[in-house]
Scaffold this active site. Structure first.
Site, PDB file in Angstrom:
ATOM      1  N   LYS A   1      32.902  10.940  44.325  1.00 56.73           N
ATOM      2  CA  LYS A   1      33.559  11.152  42.837  1.00 56.73           C
ATOM      3  C   LYS A   1      32.153  11.633  42.328  1.00 56.73           C
ATOM      4  CE  LYS A   1      33.211   9.081  39.278  1.00 56.73           C
ATOM      5  NZ  LYS A   1      33.096  10.096  38.322  1.00 56.73           N
TER       6      LYS A   1
ATOM      7  N   GLY B   1      34.123   7.051  34.487  1.00 57.91           N
ATOM      8  CA  GLY B   1      33.638   5.634  35.057  1.00 57.91           C
ATOM      9  C   GLY B   1      34.953   4.717  35.354  1.00 57.91           C
TER      10      GLY B   1
ATOM     11  N   GLU C   1      20.120   5.074  43.490  1.00 61.19           N
ATOM     12  CA  GLU C   1      19.054   6.138  43.173  1.00 61.19           C
ATOM     13  C   GLU C   1      19.101   6.106  41.641  1.00 61.19           C
ATOM     14  OE1 GLU C   1      16.783   7.671  44.753  1.00 61.19           O
ATOM     15  OE2 GLU C   1      17.358   6.944  46.739  1.00 61.19           O
TER      16      GLU C   1
ATOM     17  N   GLY D   1      17.299   5.929  37.306  1.00 62.46           N
ATOM     18  CA  GLY D   1      16.455   6.521  36.517  1.00 62.46           C
ATOM     19  C   GLY D   1      14.822   6.369  36.641  1.00 62.46           C
TER      20      GLY D   1
ATOM     21  N   CYS E   1      15.970  13.093  37.246  1.00 59.49           N
ATOM     22  CA  CYS E   1      15.411  11.609  37.518  1.00 59.49           C
ATOM     23  C   CYS E   1      13.762  11.521  37.686  1.00 59.49           C
ATOM     24  CB  CYS E   1      15.932  11.084  38.664  1.00 59.49           C
ATOM     25  SG  CYS E   1      15.981  11.915  40.376  1.00 59.49           S
TER      26      CYS E   1
ATOM     27  N   GLN F   1      24.868  14.369  25.488  1.00 62.16           N
ATOM     28  CA  GLN F   1      23.690  14.387  25.666  1.00 62.16           C
ATOM     29  C   GLN F   1      22.576  14.952  24.809  1.00 62.16           C
ATOM     30  OE1 GLN F   1      23.041  12.564  28.516  1.00 62.16           O
ATOM     31  NE2 GLN F   1      20.801  13.086  28.797  1.00 62.16           N
TER      32      GLN F   1
ATOM     33  N   GLU G   1      14.031   6.227  29.520  1.00 61.06           N
ATOM     34  CA  GLU G   1      14.345   7.413  29.987  1.00 61.06           C
ATOM     35  C   GLU G   1      14.961   8.097  29.128  1.00 61.06           C
ATOM     36  OE1 GLU G   1      17.178   7.702  33.224  1.00 61.06           O
ATOM     37  OE2 GLU G   1      15.921   9.061  34.232  1.00 61.06           O
TER      38      GLU G   1
ATOM     39  N   PHE H   1      15.565  11.756  29.317  1.00 64.79           N
ATOM     40  CA  PHE H   1      16.501  12.683  30.169  1.00 64.79           C
ATOM     41  C   PHE H   1      16.935  14.051  29.343  1.00 64.79           C
ATOM     42  CE2 PHE H   1      19.835  13.129  33.425  1.00 64.79           C
ATOM     43  CZ  PHE H   1      19.023  12.670  34.574  1.00 64.79           C
TER      44      PHE H   1
HETATM   45  N1  LIG Z   1      16.978   8.466  41.474  1.00 68.37           N
HETATM   46  C1  LIG Z   1      17.749   9.573  41.704  1.00 68.37           C
HETATM   47  O1  LIG Z   1      17.635  10.080  42.783  1.00 68.37           O
HETATM   48  C2  LIG Z   1      18.548  10.216  40.530  1.00 68.37           C
HETATM   49  C3  LIG Z   1      19.028  11.530  40.808  1.00 68.37           C
HETATM   50  C4  LIG Z   1      19.752  12.280  39.682  1.00 68.37           C
HETATM   51  C5  LIG Z   1      19.936  11.395  38.530  1.00 68.37           C
HETATM   52  N2  LIG Z   1      19.368  10.161  38.314  1.00 68.37           N
HETATM   53  C6  LIG Z   1      19.588   9.390  37.431  1.00 68.37           C
HETATM   54  O2  LIG Z   1      21.022   9.577  36.836  1.00 68.37           O
HETATM   55  C7  LIG Z   1      21.234   9.286  35.348  1.00 68.37           C
HETATM   56  C8  LIG Z   1      21.928  10.523  34.809  1.00 68.37           C
HETATM   57  O3  LIG Z   1      23.124  10.736  35.464  1.00 68.37           O
HETATM   58  P1  LIG Z   1      24.571  10.487  34.550  1.00 68.37           P
HETATM   59  O4  LIG Z   1      24.407  10.028  33.187  1.00 68.37           O
HETATM   60  O5  LIG Z   1      25.627  11.115  35.099  1.00 68.37           O
HETATM   61  O6  LIG Z   1      24.682   8.617  35.042  1.00 68.37           O
HETATM   62  P2  LIG Z   1      25.684   7.598  34.710  1.00 68.37           P
HETATM   63  O7  LIG Z   1      25.348   6.325  35.504  1.00 68.37           O
HETATM   64  O8  LIG Z   1      26.169   7.681  33.317  1.00 68.37           O
HETATM   65  O9  LIG Z   1      27.144   8.224  35.871  1.00 68.37           O
HETATM   66  C9  LIG Z   1      26.755   8.441  37.086  1.00 68.37           C
HETATM   67  C10 LIG Z   1      28.152   8.194  37.731  1.00 68.37           C
HETATM   68  O10 LIG Z   1      28.797   6.845  37.464  1.00 68.37           O
HETATM   69  C11 LIG Z   1      30.101   7.093  37.245  1.00 68.37           C
HETATM   70  N3  LIG Z   1      30.075   5.584  36.729  1.00 68.37           N
HETATM   71  C12 LIG Z   1      30.209   5.428  35.291  1.00 68.37           C
HETATM   72  N4  LIG Z   1      30.257   4.017  34.907  1.00 68.37           N
HETATM   73  C13 LIG Z   1      30.772   3.555  36.056  1.00 68.37           C
HETATM   74  C14 LIG Z   1      31.292   2.342  36.459  1.00 68.37           C
HETATM   75  N5  LIG Z   1      31.423   1.280  35.747  1.00 68.37           N
HETATM   76  N6  LIG Z   1      31.448   2.019  37.797  1.00 68.37           N
HETATM   77  C15 LIG Z   1      31.214   3.115  39.084  1.00 68.37           C
HETATM   78  N7  LIG Z   1      31.075   4.209  38.477  1.00 68.37           N
HETATM   79  C16 LIG Z   1      30.653   4.450  37.395  1.00 68.37           C
HETATM   80  C17 LIG Z   1      30.053   8.117  36.369  1.00 68.37           C
HETATM   81  O11 LIG Z   1      31.661   8.670  36.086  1.00 68.37           O
HETATM   82  C18 LIG Z   1      29.284   9.133  37.196  1.00 68.37           C
HETATM   83  O12 LIG Z   1      29.980   9.715  38.429  1.00 68.37           O
HETATM   84  C19 LIG Z   1      19.737   9.287  34.924  1.00 68.37           C
HETATM   85  O13 LIG Z   1      19.328   7.986  34.400  1.00 68.37           O
HETATM   86  C20 LIG Z   1      18.901   9.853  36.182  1.00 68.37           C
HETATM   87  O14 LIG Z   1      17.585   9.554  36.138  1.00 68.37           O
HETATM   88  C21 LIG Z   1      18.831   9.387  39.528  1.00 68.37           C
END
Ligand SMILES: NC(=O)c1ccc[n+]([C@@H]2O[C@H](COP(=O)([O-])OP(=O)(O)OC[C@H]3O[C@@H](n4cnc5c(N)ncnc54)[C@H](O)[C@@H]3O)[C@@H](O)[C@H]2O)c1
Length: 468
Positions: free
Chosen positions: A163, A196, A238, A240, A272, A321, A370, A372
């Site tokens: 997803k 989500g 993985e 933030g 991230c 964002q 964070e 971002f």
């Molecule tokens: N550590 C790493 O490798 C890494 C890599 C890339 C991004 N990130 C982190 O990701 C974040 C940015 O990404 P984002 O804004 O897309 O994150 P997010 O948590 O808003 O969304 C990530 C995913 O989760 C889904 N989601 C949202 N609510 C959910 C729920 N209740 N249950 C299941 N899935 C749900 C979203 O639809 C999306 O596909 C930052 O914090 C960044 O640091 C971490």
């Protein structure tokens, strides 16, 4: 040559299930806009329904217990290599290929264990695939996360439902058929779109055995909770970061400037491992800060349309964002000295000016959370002890960097920094080809190579009674 990334607009309103683009059961859709000018790309991306998720799980189970279970380790490796070759020929960025070729090399190297019968029982341990897994991916690295997670899952014999983020779903839909072309049976990799609510259907599903999640800490927590209230599925997170880069006075300053600037401007800070906190030793601080701020100011001229080859960095992913980052920056202004930037860039689109704050209050939100976005915080320090205390005073622990020519100090500081990855004279690497993941609230588990493979399998112990 046509890029594999070109998706026929007729597919924007479909899911990719069992080797075909199919219509969703759900009437719910959402609109995607181009962040460079806020023009509408499509109004019809489906928000997959519970029926869609159920169909995907049934297809995945059929593939897992059916044709895919007959593939030998060597055949799985051949498919992964074929996929990497196909993507390479069709202009996929190299970053996404490493994980596939690495996964291909691991399929036949997953060793079990054997213990002799000194208590009358021989013990054999085999590592078995988990079954149906789900990848829930973030907006900022849609393809890197897609292939990284699929490579580990498929190398170990699992099947995957992906997803993508609701903000960046089209690349994942575009590349999905390449798995079938590379020889994977239908149902081994499927893509469902949605927000989500769709993600939580996967996280709560009773027959999905693992969620491999990349995204924010807040969502990671919800996925852990969903696992606990459903079937205790395996979860890797993985999350933030608030990565510190520590620049000592004996560092190669040019090198430190290059890494720290690139580390906050890559993907406009939507990374991230963004080098969002820079600690500079006081004896070199004036000169370092002058150059750092000068380069961030110059970078503003390199902001623009990411499809323009001359442009170094592009807009935030979308208006929401940009507004989020802008709000955090506005709130931070009383808490620190704003050295450059701070505003929206241009009249249209979602670009944010490269922004630098100096010496924030210890509990300022811009310093603790964070952001971002292309926003960095510089703080000066005098001693190693002082900077380690400041660098580790955070809930995050994804990546850190230490810049020094003193190898003894580099090793001492690397050991003391509380993060899953430490760069010496570098920071914010995106492809490290080594275990990657976070300490503290930056995550649970590791991606890439052998460490990731272990997290897609479960050991089974077989006891052989030698006295029978
Ligand atoms: N550590 C790493 O490798 C890494 C890599 C890339 C991004 N990130 C982190 O990701 C974040 C940015 O990404 P984002 O804004 O897309 O994150 P997010 O948590 O808003 O969304 C990530 C995913 O989760 C889904 N989601 C949202 N609510 C959910 C729920 N209740 N249950 C299941 N899935 C749900 C979203 O639809 C999306 O596909 C930052 O914090 C960044 O640091 C971490």
């Amino acid at each position: 040559m046509t890029s594999i990334m070109t998706l026929d607009p007729k597919r924007y309103d479909k899911l990719y299930l069992n080797g075909e683009y199919v219509a969703s059961h759900s009437p719910d859709t959402y609109t995607l806009k181009n962040p460079k000018d806020n023009s509408i790309v499509t109004t019809a991306v489906p928000i997959a329904s519970p029926e869609d998720v159920e169909t995907a799980v049934k297809n995945a189970e059929a593939a897992f217990h059916g044709p895919w279970s007959q593939f030998t380790a060597m055949q799985r490796s051949e498919c992964l290599m074929a996929l990497a070759k196909l993507l390479e020929e069709e202009l996929m960025p190299i970053l996404t290929l490493d994980s596939l070729t690495s996964g291909a090399g691991w399929t036949d190297k997953q060793k079990g264990d054997y213990s002799p019968a000194d208590d009358g029982f021989v013990k054999l341990v085999r590592h078995e695939p988990l079954g149906v897994c789900a990848a829930i991916n973030p907006f900022n690295a849609p393809l890197a996360t897609f292939f990284l997670k699929c490579a580990s899952a498929l190398a170990t014999g699992n099947v995957m439902i992906v997803k993508p983020s609701e903000k960046t779903p089209l690349g994942s839909l575009a590349v999905a058929p390449s798995f079938k072309r590379a020889g994977f049976p239908p149902g081994v990799v499927q893509v469902i779109t949605g927000d989500g609510s769709t993600g939580s259907l996967l996280a709560d599903h009773m027959r999905i055995r693992k969620v491999s999640f990349t995204g924010s800490v807040a969502t990671g927590r919800k996925i852990q909770e969903a696992s606990a209230r459903s079937n205790l599925k395996r979860v890797t997170l993985e999350l933030g970061g608030k990565s510190p880069a520590v620049v000592f006075d004996d560092a190669n300053i040019e090198n430190a400037l290059n890494w720290t600037i690139n580390g906050i401007l890559t993907r406009s800070g939507q990374l991230c491992v963004a080098a969002s906190r820079v600690y500079v030793q006081k004896s070199i601080a004036d000169e370092f800060i002058k150059q750092y701020v000068g380069r961030m100011r110059e970078a503003t001229d390199c902001l623009g349309d990411p499809q323009d080859q001359n442009i170094k960095f592009g807009p935030m992913v979308d208006e929401s964002q940009l507004l989020r980052v802008q709000q955090m920056v506005n709130k931070g202004i009383p808490d620190a000295e704003l050295l450059v930037g701070g505003g929206r860039h241009g009249d249209t689109g979602c670009s944010m000016e490269p922004t630098v704050f100096l010496n924030p209050k210890p509990d300022a939100e811009i310093y603790k959370q964070e952001i971002f976005g292309p926003v960095s915080i510089i703080k000066t320090f005098e001693t190693e002890e002082e900077v380690l205390q400041m660098a580790n005073d955070t809930d995050f622990g994804l990546m850190s960097g230490v810049f020094t020519k003193d190898i003894t100090r580099a090793l001492r500081v690397s050991a003391a920094l509380e993060s899953g990855v430490v760069g010496v004279n570098c920071v914010s690497l995106q492809s490290i080809q080594a275990p990657f993941g976070g300490k503290k609230q930056s995550g649970i588990g590791r991606e890439f190579g052998e460490y990731a493979l272990r997290l897609f399998t479960e050991p089974k112990t077989i006891l052989i009674n030698m006295g029978a």
